[in-house]
Scaffold this active site. Structure first.
Site, mmCIF file in Angstrom:
data_model
loop_
_atom_site.group_PDB
_atom_site.id
_atom_site.type_symbol
_atom_site.label_atom_id
_atom_site.label_comp_id
_atom_site.label_asym_id
_atom_site.label_seq_id
_atom_site.Cartn_x
_atom_site.Cartn_y
_atom_site.Cartn_z
ATOM 1 N N TYR A 196 0.818 -1.349 -0.045
ATOM 2 C CA TYR A 196 0.019 -0.049 -0.049
ATOM 3 C C TYR A 196 1.041 1.370 0.158
ATOM 4 O O TYR A 196 1.049 2.023 0.865
ATOM 5 C CB TYR A 196 -1.010 -0.020 1.211
ATOM 6 C CG TYR A 196 -1.772 -1.001 1.138
ATOM 7 C CD1 TYR A 196 -2.342 -1.788 -0.192
ATOM 8 C CD2 TYR A 196 -2.816 -1.401 2.274
ATOM 9 C CE1 TYR A 196 -3.456 -2.624 -0.226
ATOM 10 C CE2 TYR A 196 -3.902 -2.329 2.344
ATOM 11 C CZ TYR A 196 -3.968 -2.756 0.788
ATOM 12 O OH TYR A 196 -5.071 -3.782 0.803
HETATM 13 C C1 LIG Z 1 -6.971 -1.910 -7.594
HETATM 14 C C2 LIG Z 1 -5.757 -2.500 -6.799
HETATM 15 C C3 LIG Z 1 -5.970 -3.609 -5.803
HETATM 16 C C4 LIG Z 1 -5.023 -4.037 -4.975
HETATM 17 N N1 LIG Z 1 -5.521 -5.201 -4.132
HETATM 18 C C5 LIG Z 1 -4.652 -5.568 -3.411
HETATM 19 C C6 LIG Z 1 -4.776 -6.764 -2.804
HETATM 20 O O1 LIG Z 1 -6.057 -7.532 -2.667
HETATM 21 N N2 LIG Z 1 -3.706 -7.404 -1.803
HETATM 22 C C7 LIG Z 1 -2.499 -6.937 -1.911
HETATM 23 O O2 LIG Z 1 -1.713 -7.328 -1.066
HETATM 24 N N3 LIG Z 1 -2.443 -5.865 -2.501
HETATM 25 C C8 LIG Z 1 -3.165 -5.066 -3.363
HETATM 26 N N4 LIG Z 1 -2.942 -4.176 -4.083
HETATM 27 C C9 LIG Z 1 -1.722 -3.445 -3.976
HETATM 28 C C10 LIG Z 1 -0.618 -4.222 -4.859
HETATM 29 O O3 LIG Z 1 -0.231 -5.625 -4.347
HETATM 30 C C11 LIG Z 1 0.617 -3.440 -4.963
HETATM 31 O O4 LIG Z 1 0.485 -2.213 -5.604
HETATM 32 C C12 LIG Z 1 1.768 -4.364 -5.943
HETATM 33 O O5 LIG Z 1 2.887 -3.846 -5.724
HETATM 34 C C13 LIG Z 1 1.270 -4.171 -7.508
HETATM 35 O O6 LIG Z 1 2.012 -4.936 -8.203
HETATM 36 P P1 LIG Z 1 2.213 -4.677 -9.780
HETATM 37 O O7 LIG Z 1 3.216 -5.548 -10.285
HETATM 38 O O8 LIG Z 1 0.866 -4.388 -10.297
HETATM 39 O O9 LIG Z 1 2.566 -3.045 -9.758
HETATM 40 P P2 LIG Z 1 3.953 -2.179 -10.335
HETATM 41 O O10 LIG Z 1 3.542 -0.818 -9.976
HETATM 42 O O11 LIG Z 1 4.264 -2.805 -11.534
HETATM 43 O O12 LIG Z 1 5.354 -2.699 -9.200
HETATM 44 C C14 LIG Z 1 5.320 -2.310 -7.763
HETATM 45 C C15 LIG Z 1 6.385 -2.161 -7.263
HETATM 46 O O13 LIG Z 1 7.131 -3.670 -7.392
HETATM 47 C C16 LIG Z 1 8.286 -3.137 -8.152
HETATM 48 N N5 LIG Z 1 8.313 -4.202 -9.307
HETATM 49 C C17 LIG Z 1 7.149 -4.509 -10.025
HETATM 50 N N6 LIG Z 1 7.724 -5.570 -10.827
HETATM 51 C C18 LIG Z 1 8.954 -6.151 -10.266
HETATM 52 C C19 LIG Z 1 9.772 -7.203 -10.644
HETATM 53 N N7 LIG Z 1 9.568 -8.173 -11.456
HETATM 54 N N8 LIG Z 1 10.920 -7.468 -9.957
HETATM 55 C C20 LIG Z 1 11.368 -6.439 -9.121
HETATM 56 N N9 LIG Z 1 10.529 -5.592 -8.739
HETATM 57 C C21 LIG Z 1 9.413 -5.247 -9.402
HETATM 58 C C22 LIG Z 1 7.950 -1.865 -9.003
HETATM 59 O O14 LIG Z 1 9.371 -1.441 -9.424
HETATM 60 C C23 LIG Z 1 7.443 -1.116 -7.927
HETATM 61 O O15 LIG Z 1 8.422 -0.624 -7.102
HETATM 62 C C24 LIG Z 1 -3.860 -3.526 -4.764
HETATM 63 C C25 LIG Z 1 -3.280 -2.451 -5.796
HETATM 64 C C26 LIG Z 1 -4.447 -1.876 -6.535
HETATM 65 C C27 LIG Z 1 -4.188 -0.699 -7.577
#
Ligand SMILES: Cc1cc2nc3c(=O)[nH]c(=O)nc-3n(C[C@H](O)[C@H](O)[C@H](O)COP(=O)(O)OP(=O)(O)OC[C@H]3O[C@@H](n4cnc5c(N)ncnc54)[C@H](O)[C@@H]3O)c2cc1C
Ligand SMILES: *[C@@H]1O[C@H](CO)[C@@H](O)[C@H](O)[C@H]1NC(C)=O
Ligand SMILES: *[C@@H]1O[C@H](CO)[C@@H](O)[C@H](O)[C@H]1NC(C)=O
Ligand SMILES: *[C@@H]1O[C@H](CO)[C@@H](O)[C@H](O)[C@H]1NC(C)=O
Ligand SMILES: *[C@@H]1O[C@H](CO)[C@@H](O)[C@H](O)[C@H]1NC(C)=O
Ligand SMILES: *[C@@H]1O[C@H](CO)[C@@H](O)[C@H](O)[C@H]1NC(C)=O
Length: 540
Positions: A484
């Protein structure tokens, strides 16, 4: 009244933040100056003789904006003044990821890693220094092995794809992760990952058995070759401080053929306060197959014209049948007044669809809807988080409702812990918030007005409510959940990128696990190539 959606897929902000962090450099590298050098290096490293226009995008590539915007999930970071990458790389294979790390390092440019783009502060695709986005959306295979009860999941897969691929092969297996199907695996699992099976099966990271990562030297490592320290770090410490996670291998969990879902809503006039008092006793302690999320929102009263009230919604998944859950709750949670008619029995995949969008579920949405990536769509949003370790009294809840109504738009999501979460040591993974926590609070506000005034208004409301909650939540440190992402944490305490600054947010997100994360960071990336606004700092 409109039912609150549990998966706020449409999120979005604020320019003032960005203005304060957009420093200007004397000889700022530009896309034109960096692209040829980067491309040359990349071609050489990957042995590519062909055109790479659909893998390495300069700002002048006609697809640049679309590729950038496709995985922007918060419209606050989709303005003309939002920082833009010099280059976007969208790898098709491992060597493209390795090439990106090696070539970005050789020209001294930061990379931001993006998997699903759901970072609440957009830090996977914005930066306060010149940067390249490494966007993993094409690295998204999911291999499910039902015999072994495992899955190999690539970082660019969405949670919806993971759930769908499991469901294709088995109706009695699942995986404990978030409820929003467009969330990316790379960010989600590297930051912990939780969803509505958390009380039965813990976090996503509690079920990870292997991983692949590209390290700062461009090496492709698995659990064995990376070693147990680095493997530990990328199970909740945030991947972006340590390397590029390419995949996680996970243990699947069993789910019954029939599960039960329900939603019950009450306003203050319907004694919602007593309901919340009782919820705090029941939700973290009940049968661990039962997850009852509590949403609290300021709404306009239907009963008293124009007056404001708070609506409490209990949204639940029970890994079992309706008769059993009704009987459990009649006994433990009488104030909920749960009736069989409030519930639906469905398959586990049906519950995934319902939690994302109950209207879609009721209209017969098919599991294929979980494959919808819903590209290039976002609203404006802000999130914060807290942990509650002592039940909040009725009197204090009433003061909180008053503050909530006064602020106007920010809601709470209370996520109960207990069950499996209490059984896992706080240092088993970097995620430290285990036994002793009754529930986590998410502060949540979304809006559609693109003006800066609106962004200031709503982010300030979130800050005010967070500040008001101080006496009721964890302290020393006042903890928060890294997934978050909240850029307010640790800002302006010390110099940007200093160890002291990192220690502020690091301790808040990781408590006592921060020190071990720093040691690992020093060992695997001493020059701090993998950095962002809230990464694990290197100790001088
Ligand atoms: C609509 C919504 C619903 C959500 N629901 C939940 C939920 O139910 N439970 C929960 O726990 N969280 C939830 N989240 C939060 C979510 O888990 C985090 O935002 C998570 O980091 C998103 O991962 P992403 O790959 O989509 O994001 P990104 O924005 O791509 O990455 C997030 C972070 O991780 C890093 N990162 C991404 N991919 C990699 C990789 N392959 N290797 C190393 N670093 C990487 C990025 O650089 C950044 O710092 C929710 C968020 C949103 C917007
Ligand atoms: C590129 O080619 C060389 C020589 O054939 C080989 O050693 C190397 O592994 C190749 N690199 C990649 C990334 O395929
Ligand atoms: C259960 O299903 C029925 C029929 O589709 C629907 O009307 C009702 O709203 C559902 N209940 C819940 C809790 O979604
Ligand atoms: C709320 O509680 C009061 C006092 O316990 C009770 O008299 C009243 O009927 C309840 N209202 C509702 C809508 O349940
Ligand atoms: C970003 O803004 C452009 C207009 O500039 C709009 O077309 C696009 O839909 C927006 N995308 C997101 C994810 O906000
Ligand atoms: C600020 O928030 C209040 C309460 O939610 C709302 O009524 C008002 O319209 C908002 N103002 C702006 C500029 O968004």
């Amino acid at each position: 009244m409109a039912k609150p959606k549990t998966c706020l897929a449409h999120l979005s902000q604020t320019l003032f933040l960005l203005i304060t962090i957009s420093a200007t450099f004397a000889a700022t590298p530009t896309s034109e100056s960096v692209y040829p050098t980067f491309l040359h290096c990349f071609k050489h490293y990957t042995n590519s003789s062909t055109q790479l226009n659909n893998i390495v995008f300069s700002q002048t590539n006609p697809s640049f904006s679309t590729v950038l915007q496709n995985y922007i999930r918060n419209a606050r970071f989709n303005t003309t003044s939002t920082s833009k990458p010099l280059i976007i790389v969208t790898p098709l294979q491992e060597s493209h990821v390795q090439g990106t790390v090696i070539c970005a390092k050789s020209i001294g440019i930061q990379i931001k890693i993006r998997s699903g783009g759901h970072d609440y502060e957009g830090i996977s695709y914005i930066s306060d220094e010149p940067f390249i986005i490494l966007d993993l959306f094409n690295i998204r295979k999911v291999y499910v092995d039902i015999e072994k009860e495992t899955a190999m999941i690539q970082a660019g897969a969405t949670l919806g794809e993971v759930y769908y691929r499991i469901w294709e092969k088995s109706k009695v297996h699942g995986f404990p992760a978030g409820v929003c199907p467009t969330v990316g695996v790379g960010g989600h699992i590297s930051g912990g990952g939780y969803g509505n099976m958390l009380r039965k099966y813990g976090l996503s990271v509690d079920n990870v058995i292997d991983a692949q990562i590209v390290d700062v030297k461009g090496r492709l490592l698995d659990r064995k070759s990376m070693g147990e320290d680095l493997f530990w770090a990328i199970k909740g410490g945030g991947g972006a401080s340590f390397g590029v996670v390419l995949s996680y291998t996970v243990k699947l969990v069993s789910v019954p053929e029939i599960v039960t879902i329900f939603r019950v809503m009450k306003t203050l006039e319907e004694n919602a306060t007593d309901l919340v008092v009782q919820w705090q006793k029941v939700a973290p302690n009940t049968d661990d197959r039962l997850f009852m999320r509590l949403l609290l929102q300021p709404v306009t009263s239907k009963k008293v014209k124009k007056s404001k009230t708070v609506r409490a919604s209990v949204v639940a998944l029970f890994l079992g049948g309706v008769d059993e859950v009704v009987s459990i709750l009649r006994n433990e949670f009488p104030l909920l007044g749960l009736k069989k008619e409030d519930c639906n029995e469905t398959s586990w995949i049906g519950s995934v669809i319902w939690w994302n969008d109950d209207d879609a579920f009721n209209n017969g949405a098919k599991p294929e809807t979980l494959l919808d990536r819903n590209l290039n769509s976002a609203s404006f949003g802000k999130r914060k988080s807290d942990y509650v370790q002592k039940a909040i009294s009725k009197h204090d809840l009433e003061s909180i409702w008053k503050k909530m109504i006064e602020q106007g738009k920010v809601g709470f999501v209370f996520n109960p812990y207990g069950g499996k979460m209490d059984e896992i040591a706080s240092d088993a993974t970097p995620f430290p918030h285990r036994a002793g926590n009754l529930f986590k609070i998410q502060y949540s506000v979304n809006w559609d007005d693109p003006s800066e005034a609106a962004a200031q208004n709503f982010t300030n409301q979130a800050k005010n409510l967070h500040s008001f909650m101080t006496p009721f939540v964890s302290s020393n440190p006042r903890s928060a959940y890294i997934n978050y992402r909240d850029i307010d944490i640790g800002i302006n305490h010390f110099d940007k990128n200093s160890f002291e600054e990192g220690k502020v947010y690091g301790t808040i997100y990781f408590n006592n696990n921060f020190d071990r994360l720093v040691k690992i960071k020093n060992a695997v990336d001493p020059e701090n190539f993998f950095r962002n606004e809230q990464s694990i700092p290197v100790h001088a």
